[in-house]
Design an enzyme around this catalytic site. Structure first.
Site, PDB file in Angstrom:
ATOM      1  N   HIS A   1      13.171 -12.677  10.512  1.00 55.21           N
ATOM      2  CA  HIS A   1      13.865 -12.124  11.685  1.00 55.21           C
ATOM      3  C   HIS A   1      13.256 -12.631  12.992  1.00 55.21           C
ATOM      4  CE1 HIS A   1      16.339  -9.090   9.497  1.00 55.21           C
ATOM      5  NE2 HIS A   1      15.344  -9.123   8.642  1.00 55.21           N
TER       6      HIS A   1
ATOM      7  N   ASN B   1      20.224  -3.739   8.484  1.00 58.46           N
ATOM      8  CA  ASN B   1      20.882  -5.040   8.497  1.00 58.46           C
ATOM      9  C   ASN B   1      22.385  -4.864   8.681  1.00 58.46           C
ATOM     10  OD1 ASN B   1      18.613  -6.659   8.102  1.00 58.46           O
ATOM     11  ND2 ASN B   1      18.829  -6.714   5.884  1.00 58.46           N
TER      12      ASN B   1
ATOM     13  N   HIS C   1       9.417  -0.384  12.659  1.00 60.46           N
ATOM     14  CA  HIS C   1       8.751  -0.004  11.408  1.00 60.46           C
ATOM     15  C   HIS C   1       9.552   1.119  10.738  1.00 60.46           C
ATOM     16  CE1 HIS C   1       6.028   1.187   8.454  1.00 60.46           C
ATOM     17  NE2 HIS C   1       5.073   1.740   9.157  1.00 60.46           N
TER      18      HIS C   1
ATOM     19  N   TYR D   1       5.402  -3.268   7.499  1.00 62.92           N
ATOM     20  CA  TYR D   1       5.714  -3.402   8.929  1.00 62.92           C
ATOM     21  C   TYR D   1       4.516  -3.089   9.818  1.00 62.92           C
ATOM     22  CZ  TYR D   1      10.572  -4.211   7.712  1.00 62.92           C
ATOM     23  OH  TYR D   1      11.726  -4.754   7.203  1.00 62.92           O
TER      24      TYR D   1
HETATM   25 FE1  HDE Z   1      12.222  -6.486   6.839  1.00 60.56          FE
HETATM   26  N1  HDE Z   1      10.551  -7.245   7.706  1.00 60.56           N
HETATM   27  N2  HDE Z   1      11.288  -6.514   5.053  1.00 60.56           N
HETATM   28  N3  HDE Z   1      13.936  -5.881   5.931  1.00 60.56           N
HETATM   29  N4  HDE Z   1      13.165  -6.484   8.582  1.00 60.56           N
HETATM   30  C1  HDE Z   1      10.404  -7.531   9.009  1.00 60.56           C
HETATM   31  O1  HDE Z   1       8.587  -6.992  10.397  1.00 60.56           O
HETATM   32  C2  HDE Z   1       9.973  -6.644   4.852  1.00 60.56           C
HETATM   33  C3  HDE Z   1      14.083  -5.613   4.596  1.00 60.56           C
HETATM   34  C4  HDE Z   1      14.414  -6.004   8.849  1.00 60.56           C
HETATM   35  O2  HDE Z   1      13.995  -6.820  15.132  1.00 60.56           O
HETATM   36  C5  HDE Z   1       8.997  -7.868   9.379  1.00 60.56           C
HETATM   37  O3  HDE Z   1       8.242  -6.992  12.634  1.00 60.56           O
HETATM   38  C6  HDE Z   1       9.655  -6.446   3.471  1.00 60.56           C
HETATM   39  C7  HDE Z   1      15.277  -4.863   4.358  1.00 60.56           C
HETATM   40  C8  HDE Z   1      14.740  -6.198  10.238  1.00 60.56           C
HETATM   41  O4  HDE Z   1      11.809  -6.808  15.020  1.00 60.56           O
HETATM   42  C9  HDE Z   1       8.227  -7.602   8.071  1.00 60.56           C
HETATM   43  C10 HDE Z   1      10.835  -6.207   2.844  1.00 60.56           C
HETATM   44  C11 HDE Z   1      15.850  -4.705   5.594  1.00 60.56           C
HETATM   45  C12 HDE Z   1      13.620  -6.810  10.792  1.00 60.56           C
HETATM   46  C13 HDE Z   1       9.334  -7.262   7.122  1.00 60.56           C
HETATM   47  C14 HDE Z   1      11.863  -6.235   3.845  1.00 60.56           C
HETATM   48  C15 HDE Z   1      14.996  -5.337   6.551  1.00 60.56           C
HETATM   49  C16 HDE Z   1      12.652  -6.959   9.745  1.00 60.56           C
HETATM   50  C17 HDE Z   1       8.835  -9.232   9.992  1.00 60.56           C
HETATM   51  C18 HDE Z   1      11.063  -5.964   1.381  1.00 60.56           C
HETATM   52  C19 HDE Z   1      17.172  -4.005   5.927  1.00 60.56           C
HETATM   53  C20 HDE Z   1      13.465  -7.262  12.229  1.00 60.56           C
HETATM   54  C21 HDE Z   1       8.567  -9.007  11.465  1.00 60.56           C
HETATM   55  C22 HDE Z   1      10.545  -4.746   0.929  1.00 60.56           C
HETATM   56  C23 HDE Z   1      17.173  -2.621   5.589  1.00 60.56           C
HETATM   57  C24 HDE Z   1      12.981  -6.145  13.109  1.00 60.56           C
HETATM   58  C25 HDE Z   1       8.458  -7.581  11.605  1.00 60.56           C
HETATM   59  C26 HDE Z   1      12.913  -6.619  14.545  1.00 60.56           C
HETATM   60  C27 HDE Z   1      11.381  -7.483   9.939  1.00 60.56           C
HETATM   61  C28 HDE Z   1       9.077  -6.969   5.837  1.00 60.56           C
HETATM   62  C29 HDE Z   1      13.223  -6.063   3.533  1.00 60.56           C
HETATM   63  C30 HDE Z   1      15.340  -5.379   7.941  1.00 60.56           C
HETATM   64  C31 HDE Z   1       7.320  -8.715   7.598  1.00 60.56           C
HETATM   65  C32 HDE Z   1       8.273  -6.514   2.855  1.00 60.56           C
HETATM   66  C33 HDE Z   1      15.773  -4.330   3.013  1.00 60.56           C
HETATM   67  C34 HDE Z   1      16.040  -5.831  10.931  1.00 60.56           C
HETATM   68  O5  HDE Z   1       7.366  -6.530   8.188  1.00 60.56           O
END
Ligand code: HDE
Length: 701
Positions: free
Chosen positions: A73, A146, A337, A360
């Protein structure tokens, strides 16, 4: 000491005033600077002096200007706004933001693509992040969702594998911002739980027209808890008031080059002109007693609850009405987060959500730093008091000698709060079991909902899904991977889908497709995007004109479109003005080379003999019409303007009779036609967004 002259005094006063007004340039130490453009050197052509502290400070700061980009993202854009509930949700949740319809809770919302780096483009085929930060008076709640309601994997432990597979390949960092390559499809083909989400990403949901025209989803099942401690399961939805609309794939690829900032610019400009972005918050609420009544597991993030089974209750509205002042300070440093919740909202044991709860905070510590929560964009609106101290970027000046609990020297403060004072207490779910590494059998059906999705699509939506799978797989070099996707995934969804893709990507099925999943998946009309919009608000309409244009026609149609909330731009060969047939002039908004058809939703060609004759000779104008047609966009022409349409290669052109005619989104009218009928017909065509009933295959664009 020499006496101060009147000029000196004036200069001194002036400098003081400018300093007070914040206009005077200083170093970071507050020293006023006399020259920011020339380094301190020995003579005019000599070496630069080490002593030049201003140069050193300026360059050093520049050298450190970046923080790591988000690991996923990375590319995003955001806006401020507010959320307001329609009526109290007290029976379901005690969260303060859901109690009082007169209360506006501030929000900051960031939209993102997942795969590309920060400097990539807005329109790849990808999932869009939809992260909402609510600044409630009980603390921050982040709903980090999402634009697609399910996820690729069921367990967070697979996330690094998924992301390593989809990001550019590690040996050559190719391709940027694309899933169309071997490693992604290799992983997907070996991971059947990806199938349902693949169907969504390969649909037009993967290429949204505008952030304002996307749905949002919390994805996981969460819990709502009321003041009596009673819980309900909940899925969160954001329903866009402008409807759900997308680009077409050829257009999305071209926009990536012509206007890489397409979506973020659309949002920024809409807010600047007061056309705010609006969604209704929807809840699907499931009583705890019904947890096991579905034929899928509520904890499985690869499943939706079909809206026909549990209706989406629209409970409030979110409006984004203010652009950030500073991209870095706000959008880039925003730290979301899913673990930031408030009393009345709680988690479930969805294994994907559980892993996110760790990830997060970890990523923010690395990316933004240990004191990320102190940055203005991340600070709650209620006071923060605890015994956490120091570390990088600490801004709070904590006073006194007490930084521990329990204490008597600080009067026991900061003290614990009872639940009755809105302290967060975790929902006391009973959990009992053995430590094991297994996936619940209830997570085992990877295909029924993918089939439900396929069966719920209109014909054109199915065509686009076939085309998207075909495009992606044709970028995969290893034939066995293409084969596995068709035989191990698609064949279990629908035989026709598998066969059509197989034919396009050179896979021989040799009887390996046995048919879709047993049983009738049925249909969920809510999944289809085949619905007209309520209005044309925010659509961008191009008006092609040359000297000699019929000014009255141009102005009348422009006014009618703008009256409906659309944005119009007059495009001509060069910037400046075009002369109207009756001797007037009309300002040009954009020169043709800067105005490709792909950045507009529709096009209008007014009459005027000379204008039409000039446009007919202009390759860019003819191409504009062909391309708009090939992308299924509404096209309208009046009087001699129709000649430009005839010069292009449109197979579905109205006959050209006495009145206004409309055929599959192409609207024409003779000179003297009733302009308000004409504009009404054009507006109706734009409301439909795209006209997929056209035969556009033969159009050379
Ligand atoms: Fe994320 N995801 N994600 N994700 N995600 C990040 O956090 C992660 C997942 C989502 O505008 C990271 O700050 C794991 C689902 C958005 O700043 C990180 C898993 C959904 C955003 C991370 C998922 C999301 C992130 C990277 C599997 C929809 C952007 C930078 C368990 C429900 C937020 C950050 C923004 C961002 C990890 C799966 C949505 C690395 C480990 C499912 C919208 O923490």
């Amino acid at each position: 000491m020499s006496e101060e002259t009147r000029d000196d005094a004036k200069l001194r006063d002036m400098e003081r005033d400018r300093r007070d007004a914040g206009e005077h340039m200083t170093t970071n130490q507050g020293l006023m600077i006399d020259d920011d453009q020339n380094s301190l050197t020995v003579g005019e052509r000599g070496p630069t002096l080490m002593e030049d502290f201003h140069l050193r400070e300026k360059i050093t700061h520049f050298d450190h200007e970046r923080i790591p980009e988000r690991v996923v993202h990375a590319r995003g854009a955001a806006a401020h706004g507010y959320f307001q509930v329609y009526e109290s949700l007290a029976p379901y949740t005690k969260a303060s933001l859901f109690q009082d319809p007169s209360k506006k809770t501030p929000v900051f919302v960031r939209f993102s693509t997942v795969v590309g780096s920060r400097g990539s483009v807005d329109t790849p085929r990808d999932v869009r992040g939809f992260a909402v930060k609510f600044y409630t008076e009980e603390g921050i709640w982040d709903l980090v969702g999402n634009n697609i309601p399910v996820f690729f994997i069921q367990d967070a432990i697979k996330f690094p594998d998924l992301i390593h597979a989809v990001k550019p390949e590690p040996h050559n960092e190719i391709p940027q911002a694309q899933s169309a390559h071997d490693t992604f499809w290799d992983f997907a083909s070996l991971t059947p739980e990806t199938t349902h989400m693949l169907m969504w990403v390969m649909s037009d949901r993967g290429i949204p027209r505008s952030f304002a025209m996307m749905e949002g989803f919390g994805v996981h099942t969460f819990r709502l808890v009321n003041a009596e401690g009673k819980a309900h399961f909940v899925k969160f939805h954001w329903k866009p008031l402008k409807g759900i609309h997308s680009l077409v794939w050829d257009e999305a690829q071209k926009v990536a080059g012509k206007d890489p900032d397409f979506n973020r610019k659309d949002m920024f400009e809409a807010i600047e002109r007061g056309d705010f972005l609006e969604w209704e918050l929807g809840l699907q609420i499931v009583p705890e007693a019904d947890e096991h009544k579905f034929d899928f597991d509520l904890l499985d993030p690869t499943k939706i609850i079909p809206e026909e089974l549990v209706p989406v209750k629209r409970v409030g509205k979110m409006v984004l009405d203010r652009n950030p002042d500073n991209y870095f300070a706000e959008t880039e440093q925003a730290a979301f987060h899913p673990g930031h919740v408030v009393p009345g909202i709680d988690f479930t044991n969805d294994p994907l959500l559980q892993g996110r709860l760790f990830s997060y905070i970890d990523t923010q510590l690395r990316r933004v730093g240990p004191n990320f929560a102190e940055l203005p964009i991340n600070r709650p609106i209620n006071p923060v008091r605890n015994n956490q101290r120091d570390a990088m970027g600490r801004q709070t000046v904590d006073k006194g000698r007490v930084a521990y609990f329990p204490n008597s020297l600080g009067g026991g403060c900061p003290a614990h709060s009872p639940e009755a004072m809105a302290a967060f207490t975790s929902y006391a779910e009973k959990v009992d079991g053995r430590k094991i590494r297994v996936r619940s059998k209830s997570f085992g059906d990877h295909f029924s909902q993918a089939a439900l999705f396929w069966d719920s699509m209109a014909g054109w939506e199915q065509d686009h899904i076939v085309e998207a799978f075909s495009f992606e797989l044709n970028m995969v070099n290893v034939m066995e991977i293409r084969e596995r996707v068709v035989t191990e995934l698609l064949a279990h969804v629908n035989a026709d889908l598998a066969k059509r893709v197989a034919d396009n990507v050179g896979v021989e099925l040799k009887g390996r497709v046995k048919g879709g999943k047993a049983g009738e998946p049925g249909k969920s009309p809510a999944l289809s995007m085949d619905k007209p919009a309520d209005s044309i608000k925010g659509r961008k309409i191009a008006i092609l004109a040359g000297d000699g244009v019929d000014g009255a026609q141009l102005e009348a149609v422009k006014k009618a479109l703008e009256g409906e909330g659309a944005v119009t731009e007059v495009i001509a060969k060069t910037s400046g003005t075009v002369k109207t047939a009756d001797g007037g002039s009309i300002p040009v908004d954009r020169a043709a080379p800067n105005a490709p058809s792909v950045i507009y939703d529709a096009v209008f060609v007014p009459g005027g003999k000379d204008s039409a004759a000039a446009l007919k000779k202009m390759g860019l104008a003819v191409h504009f019409i062909d391309e708009a047609f090939a992308h299924f966009k509404p096209i309208a022409a009046l009087g001699e303007g129709v000649a430009l349409l005839r010069q292009a290669s449109l197979p579905d052109l109205p006959e050209g009779g006495d009145g206004v005619e409309a055929v599959k989104g192409v609207v024409t009218g003779p000179d003297g036609a009733n302009v308000s009928d004409f504009a009404g017909s054009f507006v109706a065509a734009i409301t439909k967004h795209r006209h997929f009933d056209r035969q556009a295959e033969g159009v050379p664009a």
